[in-house]
Write a protein that holds these residues in place. Sequence first.
Motif, PDB file in Angstrom:
ATOM      1  N   LYS A 186       0.834  -1.207   0.000  1.00  0.00           N
ATOM      2  CA  LYS A 186       0.000   0.000   0.000  1.00  0.00           C
ATOM      3  C   LYS A 186       0.867   1.255   0.000  1.00  0.00           C
ATOM      4  CE  LYS A 186      -3.891  -2.233   2.336  1.00  0.00           C
ATOM      5  NZ  LYS A 186      -4.753  -2.247   3.550  1.00  0.00           N
ATOM      6  N   ASP A 187       1.968   1.205   0.743  1.00  0.00           N
ATOM      7  CA  ASP A 187       2.914   2.329   0.734  1.00  0.00           C
ATOM      8  C   ASP A 187       3.458   2.565  -0.671  1.00  0.00           C
ATOM      9  OD1 ASP A 187       2.528   2.353   3.449  1.00  0.00           O
ATOM     10  OD2 ASP A 187       4.498   1.536   3.949  1.00  0.00           O
ATOM     11  N   ALA A 188       3.840   1.471  -1.341  1.00  0.00           N
ATOM     12  CA  ALA A 188       4.393   1.578  -2.687  1.00  0.00           C
ATOM     13  C   ALA A 188       3.352   2.117  -3.664  1.00  0.00           C
ATOM     14  CB  ALA A 188       4.899   0.215  -3.155  1.00  0.00           C
ATOM     15  N   GLN A 189       2.105   1.690  -3.522  1.00  0.00           N
ATOM     16  CA  GLN A 189       1.029   2.193  -4.381  1.00  0.00           C
ATOM     17  C   GLN A 189       0.852   3.699  -4.187  1.00  0.00           C
ATOM     18  OE1 GLN A 189      -2.326  -0.202  -3.249  1.00  0.00           O
ATOM     19  NE2 GLN A 189      -1.301  -2.116  -3.829  1.00  0.00           N
ATOM     20  N   THR A 190       0.850   4.123  -2.934  1.00  0.00           N
ATOM     21  CA  THR A 190       0.707   5.559  -2.630  1.00  0.00           C
ATOM     22  C   THR A 190       1.860   6.355  -3.223  1.00  0.00           C
ATOM     23  OG1 THR A 190      -0.464   5.054  -0.575  1.00  0.00           O
ATOM     24  CG2 THR A 190       0.527   7.233  -0.752  1.00  0.00           C
ATOM     25  N   TYR A 191       3.056   5.809  -3.107  1.00  0.00           N
ATOM     26  CA  TYR A 191       4.247   6.479  -3.634  1.00  0.00           C
ATOM     27  C   TYR A 191       4.169   6.611  -5.151  1.00  0.00           C
ATOM     28  CZ  TYR A 191       9.233   7.544  -4.147  1.00  0.00           C
ATOM     29  OH  TYR A 191      10.438   8.131  -4.438  1.00  0.00           O
ATOM     30  N   LEU A 192       3.794   5.539  -5.818  1.00  0.00           N
ATOM     31  CA  LEU A 192       3.692   5.558  -7.277  1.00  0.00           C
ATOM     32  C   LEU A 192       2.613   6.525  -7.745  1.00  0.00           C
ATOM     33  CD1 LEU A 192       4.061   1.728  -7.975  1.00  0.00           C
ATOM     34  CD2 LEU A 192       5.715   3.513  -8.578  1.00  0.00           C
ATOM     35  N   GLU A 193       1.531   6.629  -6.999  1.00  0.00           N
ATOM     36  CA  GLU A 193       0.460   7.578  -7.336  1.00  0.00           C
ATOM     37  C   GLU A 193       0.955   9.014  -7.225  1.00  0.00           C
ATOM     38  OE1 GLU A 193      -2.570   6.519  -4.588  1.00  0.00           O
ATOM     39  OE2 GLU A 193      -3.138   4.677  -5.649  1.00  0.00           O
ATOM     40  N   PHE A 194       1.788   9.265  -6.238  1.00  0.00           N
ATOM     41  CA  PHE A 194       2.326  10.621  -6.067  1.00  0.00           C
ATOM     42  C   PHE A 194       3.235  10.997  -7.237  1.00  0.00           C
ATOM     43  CE2 PHE A 194       5.561  13.622  -4.610  1.00  0.00           C
ATOM     44  CZ  PHE A 194       4.771  14.621  -4.051  1.00  0.00           C
ATOM     45  N   LEU A 195       4.015  10.043  -7.722  1.00  0.00           N
ATOM     46  CA  LEU A 195       4.960  10.331  -8.797  1.00  0.00           C
ATOM     47  C   LEU A 195       4.282  10.825 -10.071  1.00  0.00           C
ATOM     48  CD1 LEU A 195       7.058   8.938  -6.938  1.00  0.00           C
ATOM     49  CD2 LEU A 195       7.942   7.778  -8.960  1.00  0.00           C
ATOM     50  N   VAL A 196       3.070  10.374 -10.331  1.00  0.00           N
ATOM     51  CA  VAL A 196       2.414  10.746 -11.597  1.00  0.00           C
ATOM     52  C   VAL A 196       1.619  12.050 -11.484  1.00  0.00           C
ATOM     53  CG1 VAL A 196       2.289   8.345 -12.323  1.00  0.00           C
ATOM     54  CG2 VAL A 196       0.368   9.363 -11.086  1.00  0.00           C
ATOM     55  N   LEU A 197       1.522  12.620 -10.295  1.00  0.00           N
ATOM     56  CA  LEU A 197       0.806  13.895 -10.156  1.00  0.00           C
ATOM     57  C   LEU A 197       1.616  15.023 -10.771  1.00  0.00           C
ATOM     58  CD1 LEU A 197      -0.483  13.686  -6.448  1.00  0.00           C
ATOM     59  CD2 LEU A 197      -1.815  13.348  -8.553  1.00  0.00           C
ATOM     60  N   SER A 198       0.946  15.951 -11.408  1.00  0.00           N
ATOM     61  CA  SER A 198       1.624  17.129 -11.952  1.00  0.00           C
ATOM     62  C   SER A 198       1.940  18.095 -10.809  1.00  0.00           C
ATOM     63  CB  SER A 198       0.728  17.821 -12.976  1.00  0.00           C
ATOM     64  OG  SER A 198      -0.433  18.341 -12.333  1.00  0.00           O
ATOM     65  N   ASP A 199       2.775  19.085 -11.099  1.00  0.00           N
ATOM     66  CA  ASP A 199       3.133  20.077 -10.080  1.00  0.00           C
ATOM     67  C   ASP A 199       1.896  20.791  -9.549  1.00  0.00           C
ATOM     68  OD1 ASP A 199       5.757  19.377 -10.427  1.00  0.00           O
ATOM     69  OD2 ASP A 199       6.246  21.085 -11.729  1.00  0.00           O
TER      70      ASP A 199
END
Length: 367
Positions: free
Chosen positions: A306-319
């Motif tokens: 779940k931590d990894a999923q949250t991290y990966l979701e953050f990476l694709v967010l724009s500024d």
Amino acid sequence: MQKTILSLTIGLSLFLGLSACQPTSNTSLESNDPKNAEQVNTPTPMPIETTISKPSTPTDSAIDAKTCLSLSNTIKKVDNTSKIDAIYAIQKQLKSCLPTASNDEVLSLLKDYQTMYKRFLSHETDMNTVESELAFFNILSALEQDKKIPKEDLEQISPRLRYLISLIQSDADVSVRHLGEGFYTFDHDLKAMADIFTPYLLPDQKAFIERMATDNQDIFWSDVAITTTFKELVKRAVFWEDYGQRYPNGYAIKDAKFLLDVYRNALFFGSNNTRWVDNNVQTFTQPQYQQLMMQLAKRPNSALAKDAQTYLEFLVLSDSERQQTYPAPSTDEKGYKLDERAMVHYQLKKRCRFLLFGMPMATIESA
């Protein structure tokens, strides 16, 4: 001239924790949890070398019992004036005593044994001058690189230090470890130590000790950099998560949870000199890092996933999406302007707050 220091640790010693420049924990020998005694079975003692012999006679047993009762005191007498032969004699006695010792006695002897080696290798009081410190650094640097030791350097150090160095040269159970930034120390084979004791431990105790012995063979931090690989970090984090699930009331469970936090934070935040992603936290610096993170995100019944999923979701967010969802201040608590990287890490920590729970980031023998 930097002073030489002794290593602990998460080297790193088994139970004394991780260091300020490596993950540090207050790992200690804990008494057995009654709940854990119910969930695991006491393993059948595994014979070691000379223990495979004819059945002992009453006289032999009496001698062994007497030896075992005094062994702890014998171990405590070993210090930085002792010879390696004293340790070899203790190892021989342990092979006779451990098969018949109780679990508490095995753990107590293990703790005494580790502390014994710390005393045996202690040398801080031998560094009295700048010349001796420099000579010591030159000698250990040469040993690390398999180079010839200058005779003039050996003449600058104490007889005890010369003795320890002779043990390294003769392939005794003493080695040199580079701690980074010009620091060196003496160490011994933690895996060999674990091999002596783990056949007589409960399964959860054995798993804990064997893993610590393996991971603490090398330092974790050096020059504010993580010395292990991203792949190894994933493996260690997964191991400690699995350990907590398998042995929820197990030996040193608090230390196991701490180590999980150490490696989890190292995975998602790196360090000042070790970064797995770019400054904007949008792209992994190596393709394999992304592959490993995606594999981690697919683990079943896993908080790490779940931590990894949250991290990966953050990476694709724009500024703009990050700023809108996790607004970062323009200045820090001291009034200094936050640069772009600092703002991104502020947002990441807001998004991944779970990563910070229970984690003393400044001290892990280390993340």
